[in-house]
Design a protein around this motif. Structure first.
Motif, PDB file in Angstrom:
ATOM      1  N   SER A  41      15.401  17.265   3.790  1.00 37.53           N
ATOM      2  CA  SER A  41      16.761  16.420   3.856  1.00 37.53           C
ATOM      3  C   SER A  41      17.881  17.379   4.040  1.00 37.53           C
ATOM      4  O   SER A  41      17.447  18.694   3.718  1.00 37.53           O
ATOM      5  N   ASN A  42      18.835  16.931   4.024  1.00 36.60           N
ATOM      6  CA  ASN A  42      20.136  17.717   4.038  1.00 36.60           C
ATOM      7  C   ASN A  42      20.415  17.815   2.527  1.00 36.60           C
ATOM      8  O   ASN A  42      20.020  16.962   1.592  1.00 36.60           O
ATOM      9  N   ILE A  43      21.007  18.796   2.193  1.00 37.90           N
ATOM     10  CA  ILE A  43      21.278  19.250   0.490  1.00 37.90           C
ATOM     11  C   ILE A  43      22.785  19.590   0.671  1.00 37.90           C
ATOM     12  O   ILE A  43      23.349  20.536   1.059  1.00 37.90           O
ATOM     13  N   ILE A  44      23.456  18.674  -0.248  1.00 35.27           N
ATOM     14  CA  ILE A  44      24.910  19.099  -0.591  1.00 35.27           C
ATOM     15  C   ILE A  44      25.146  19.066  -2.142  1.00 35.27           C
ATOM     16  O   ILE A  44      24.746  18.187  -2.728  1.00 35.27           O
ATOM     17  N   LYS A  45      25.942  19.913  -2.583  1.00 36.56           N
ATOM     18  CA  LYS A  45      26.208  20.078  -3.943  1.00 36.56           C
ATOM     19  C   LYS A  45      27.660  19.716  -4.181  1.00 36.56           C
ATOM     20  O   LYS A  45      28.556  19.961  -3.421  1.00 36.56           O
ATOM     21  N   LEU A  46      27.775  18.762  -5.183  1.00 38.86           N
ATOM     22  CA  LEU A  46      29.116  18.398  -5.467  1.00 38.86           C
ATOM     23  C   LEU A  46      29.315  18.740  -6.686  1.00 38.86           C
ATOM     24  O   LEU A  46      28.392  18.528  -7.955  1.00 38.86           O
TER      25      LEU A  46
END
Length: 188
Positions: free
Chosen positions: A173-178
């Motif tokens: 998956s794509n991984i995005i940190k918020l």
């Protein structure tokens, strides 16, 4: 074996603290009860991975995701809704998970799965399920069952039967940190 029986066996294994190998919405995964520290430790040992490197968890719904993070920023829901492929979001202030699963900064990587097998597995288990690629750290992720090493197959407590015959390209998956203050970082 019917998928229903396969899921039942996997759920029973995780309830007993076991580690499973299962197909996900991305690559094949090593999984366990995300609330059980001993099971999480087994996963780190199987992967030969430093426990300072956090693992991803799968959940089946928005409601389940909210059980594991104190405050889900609105942008997270927007990203989930807009995603065209599986997206993992790292969120601050993780709660109700095994302490050795939560990153040092208090964050956790979560993904809502929509793939039928993993979604039903998470729904029936009624908790977050660890989902880390079925490989020793540093080796290529197993896109399909046939790509999984004998070492990994022998190390887990239950290997799911569903989707073993599949031969399709799958990618992580794509991984995005918020962060709570709205900062967005693309990890992968």
């Amino acid at each position: 074996m019917k998928q229903e029986d396969d899921i039942k066996n996997a759920v029973e294994c995780m309830k007993k603290g076991g580690v499973i190998l299962y197909p996900t919405d991305t690559v094949w995964g090593i999984g366990c009860d995300a609330t059980n520290p001993a099971a999480v430790e087994k996963v780190y040992k199987i992967k030969r991975r430093d426990d300072s490197k956090a693992l991803i968890c799968l959940v089946d719904s928005d409601a389940r995701l909210q059980r594991y993070v104190r405050n889900v920023p609105n942008i997270a829901w927007d990203l989930i809704d807009a995603a065209v492929k599986p997206i993992t979001i790292i969120l601050d202030n993780a709660v109700n998970l095994a302490p050795n699963l939560i990153a040092e900064d208090g964050s956790i990587a979560l993904r809502i799965t929509n793939e039928p097998f993993s979604k039903e597995l998470c729904r029936r288990f009624q908790k977050a399920v660890v989902s880390t690629s079925a490989n020793v750290s540093g080796e290529p992720a197993a896109s399909n069952y046939c790509d999984i090493s004998e070492e990994i197959l022998q190390a887990v407590d239950y290997v799911c039967w569903s989707r073993r015959q599949e031969h399709k390209p799958h990618t992580p998956s794509n991984i995005i940190k918020l962060t709570e203050n709205g900062e967005i970082t693309i990890i992968r």
